[in-house]
Design a protein around this motif. Sequence first.
Motif, mmCIF file in Angstrom:
data_model
loop_
_atom_site.group_PDB
_atom_site.id
_atom_site.type_symbol
_atom_site.label_atom_id
_atom_site.label_comp_id
_atom_site.label_asym_id
_atom_site.label_seq_id
_atom_site.Cartn_x
_atom_site.Cartn_y
_atom_site.Cartn_z
ATOM 1 N N LEU A 125 0.640 -1.147 -0.070
ATOM 2 C CA LEU A 125 0.013 -0.030 0.061
ATOM 3 C C LEU A 125 0.860 1.315 0.119
ATOM 4 C CD1 LEU A 125 -2.860 -0.878 2.392
ATOM 5 C CD2 LEU A 125 -2.981 -0.896 -0.033
ATOM 6 N N HIS A 126 1.988 1.223 0.470
ATOM 7 C CA HIS A 126 2.875 2.429 0.450
ATOM 8 C C HIS A 126 3.732 2.583 -0.717
ATOM 9 C CE1 HIS A 126 5.907 5.202 1.952
ATOM 10 N NE2 HIS A 126 7.104 4.316 1.548
ATOM 11 N N GLN A 127 3.962 1.314 -1.275
ATOM 12 C CA GLN A 127 4.792 1.367 -2.659
ATOM 13 C C GLN A 127 4.023 1.615 -3.869
ATOM 14 O OE1 GLN A 127 7.305 -2.111 -2.868
ATOM 15 N NE2 GLN A 127 8.963 -1.372 -1.345
ATOM 16 N N CYS A 128 2.880 1.167 -3.633
ATOM 17 C CA CYS A 128 1.768 1.066 -5.139
ATOM 18 C C CYS A 128 1.593 2.453 -5.597
ATOM 19 C CB CYS A 128 0.447 0.422 -4.752
ATOM 20 S SG CYS A 128 -0.393 0.162 -6.110
ATOM 21 N N PRO A 129 1.335 3.528 -5.069
ATOM 22 C CA PRO A 129 1.051 4.810 -5.541
ATOM 23 C C PRO A 129 2.319 5.290 -6.092
ATOM 24 C CG PRO A 129 0.016 4.877 -3.423
ATOM 25 C CD PRO A 129 0.925 3.489 -3.474
ATOM 26 N N THR A 130 3.566 5.057 -5.599
ATOM 27 C CA THR A 130 4.815 5.619 -6.089
ATOM 28 C C THR A 130 5.030 4.667 -7.421
ATOM 29 O OG1 THR A 130 5.719 6.100 -3.906
ATOM 30 C CG2 THR A 130 7.144 5.722 -5.547
ATOM 31 N N PHE A 131 4.659 3.444 -7.345
ATOM 32 C CA PHE A 131 4.977 2.646 -8.478
ATOM 33 C C PHE A 131 4.295 3.219 -9.707
ATOM 34 C CE2 PHE A 131 3.474 -1.108 -10.848
ATOM 35 C CZ PHE A 131 4.659 -1.475 -11.637
ATOM 36 N N GLU A 132 3.152 3.396 -9.458
ATOM 37 C CA GLU A 132 2.097 4.077 -10.605
ATOM 38 C C GLU A 132 2.511 5.426 -11.031
ATOM 39 O OE1 GLU A 132 -2.134 3.505 -9.148
ATOM 40 O OE2 GLU A 132 -1.566 1.147 -9.489
ATOM 41 N N ARG A 133 3.001 6.367 -9.998
ATOM 42 C CA ARG A 133 3.568 7.458 -10.550
ATOM 43 C C ARG A 133 4.781 7.222 -11.340
ATOM 44 N NH1 ARG A 133 2.045 9.008 -4.930
ATOM 45 N NH2 ARG A 133 0.292 10.274 -4.977
ATOM 46 N N MET A 134 5.480 6.310 -11.056
ATOM 47 C CA MET A 134 6.796 6.046 -11.945
ATOM 48 C C MET A 134 6.270 5.542 -13.242
ATOM 49 S SD MET A 134 9.156 4.155 -9.215
ATOM 50 C CE MET A 134 10.475 3.695 -10.502
ATOM 51 N N LEU A 135 5.184 4.819 -13.501
ATOM 52 C CA LEU A 135 4.806 4.556 -14.862
ATOM 53 C C LEU A 135 4.388 5.742 -15.541
ATOM 54 C CD1 LEU A 135 2.770 1.171 -13.716
ATOM 55 C CD2 LEU A 135 5.234 1.186 -14.376
ATOM 56 N N ILE A 136 3.443 6.284 -14.826
ATOM 57 C CA ILE A 136 2.920 7.378 -15.540
ATOM 58 C C ILE A 136 4.199 8.597 -16.006
ATOM 59 C CG2 ILE A 136 1.448 9.610 -15.225
ATOM 60 C CD1 ILE A 136 -0.261 7.530 -13.251
ATOM 61 N N GLU A 137 5.122 8.834 -14.989
ATOM 62 C CA GLU A 137 5.977 9.796 -15.316
ATOM 63 C C GLU A 137 6.928 9.399 -16.560
ATOM 64 O OE1 GLU A 137 8.157 10.347 -11.878
ATOM 65 O OE2 GLU A 137 6.706 11.560 -11.021
ATOM 66 N N ALA A 138 6.848 8.075 -16.877
ATOM 67 C CA ALA A 138 7.750 7.606 -17.824
ATOM 68 C C ALA A 138 6.892 7.268 -19.100
ATOM 69 C CB ALA A 138 7.999 5.763 -17.474
ATOM 70 N N GLY A 139 5.704 7.868 -19.229
ATOM 71 C CA GLY A 139 5.006 8.054 -20.252
ATOM 72 C C GLY A 139 3.817 7.004 -20.519
ATOM 73 N N ILE A 140 3.701 5.919 -19.541
ATOM 74 C CA ILE A 140 2.756 4.868 -19.744
ATOM 75 C C ILE A 140 1.314 5.572 -19.378
ATOM 76 C CG2 ILE A 140 1.701 2.863 -18.679
ATOM 77 C CD1 ILE A 140 4.523 1.926 -18.436
ATOM 78 N N VAL A 141 0.299 5.257 -20.345
ATOM 79 C CA VAL A 141 -1.099 5.875 -19.981
ATOM 80 C C VAL A 141 -1.752 4.537 -19.350
ATOM 81 C CG1 VAL A 141 -3.340 6.386 -21.167
ATOM 82 C CG2 VAL A 141 -1.101 7.027 -22.063
ATOM 83 N N LEU A 142 -2.307 4.872 -18.005
ATOM 84 C CA LEU A 142 -2.686 3.800 -16.922
ATOM 85 C C LEU A 142 -4.108 4.173 -16.629
ATOM 86 C CD1 LEU A 142 -2.298 1.532 -14.925
ATOM 87 C CD2 LEU A 142 -1.531 3.226 -13.315
ATOM 88 N N ARG A 143 -5.142 3.162 -16.881
ATOM 89 C CA ARG A 143 -6.310 3.288 -16.426
ATOM 90 C C ARG A 143 -6.713 2.175 -15.767
ATOM 91 N NH1 ARG A 143 -5.264 7.348 -18.103
ATOM 92 N NH2 ARG A 143 -6.198 8.762 -20.006
#
Length: 272
Positions: A125-143
């Motif tokens: 739960l602590h890491q998941c938001p950071t992980f998803e922000r990393m994906l988005i910052e890398a240019g991945i479109v996440l839904r």
Amino acid sequence: MTDLPRLNKHLYETELLRLQNELVKLQEWVRLEGIRLVVVFEGRDAAGKGGAIKRVTEFLNPRIARIAALPAPTERQRGQWYFQRYVEQLPAAGEIVLFDRSWYNRAGVEKVMGFCTDEEYWQFLHQCPTFERMLIEAGIVLRKYWFSVSDTEQERRFRARLKDPMRRWKLSPMDTESISRWEDYSRAKDEMFVYTDIPEAPWNVVESDDKRRARINMIAHLLSTIPYQDVTKPPVALPPRPAPKGYQRPPRDLQKYVPDYAHELERGKKRK
């Protein structure tokens, strides 16, 4: 849950086809623009995730749009960073990946069934938001989509699977366990939303007691959130067939043909 009646079948099929046509346009835009699109499908057992994924991918190119439905982790994967095996499934440029369940297993089934420790759960739960922000910052479109089904409808679907030999494989001991642990799963979902419903990657809840409505609503929403364009492909023209040059097909008795089972069916129908 909504009390609306089941969506009219003709209206559903007509609109679904239109939306699937738009998904093909989205696919071509993703391919040509080098977009990386990830769509996460989560929800309770029998909530309709698989049916929605099937309708999304029905007319898409499997080389571009693929489904990631991972089995239980191997012993080696259990010794990896939790997100590692999901990272391996992420799309390259010009690809779409649909996760039929995802890294959120840890916040749901693993938490409720005791497949992870409390430390592993809170670390997720602590890491998941950071992980998803990393994906988005890398240019991945996440839904992210959560398919919400009522307890009565879930049980009805389970009972229908029990009676249907073509769908009985969908019912596992884990599914039946979810009935007795309904409130545990509810608490786990609520807690998961508190920590992972972030502005950069919010949860989108799909009411799914009516599968037709759920599919239409989910696909329409996905399309509305991505600024894709209708990419005009160059027209394809079939060349004229060249004149024969003397090729002779080998005799049929030199090859092994599949028996004409369809002909036997026709004969049997005529005899009746």
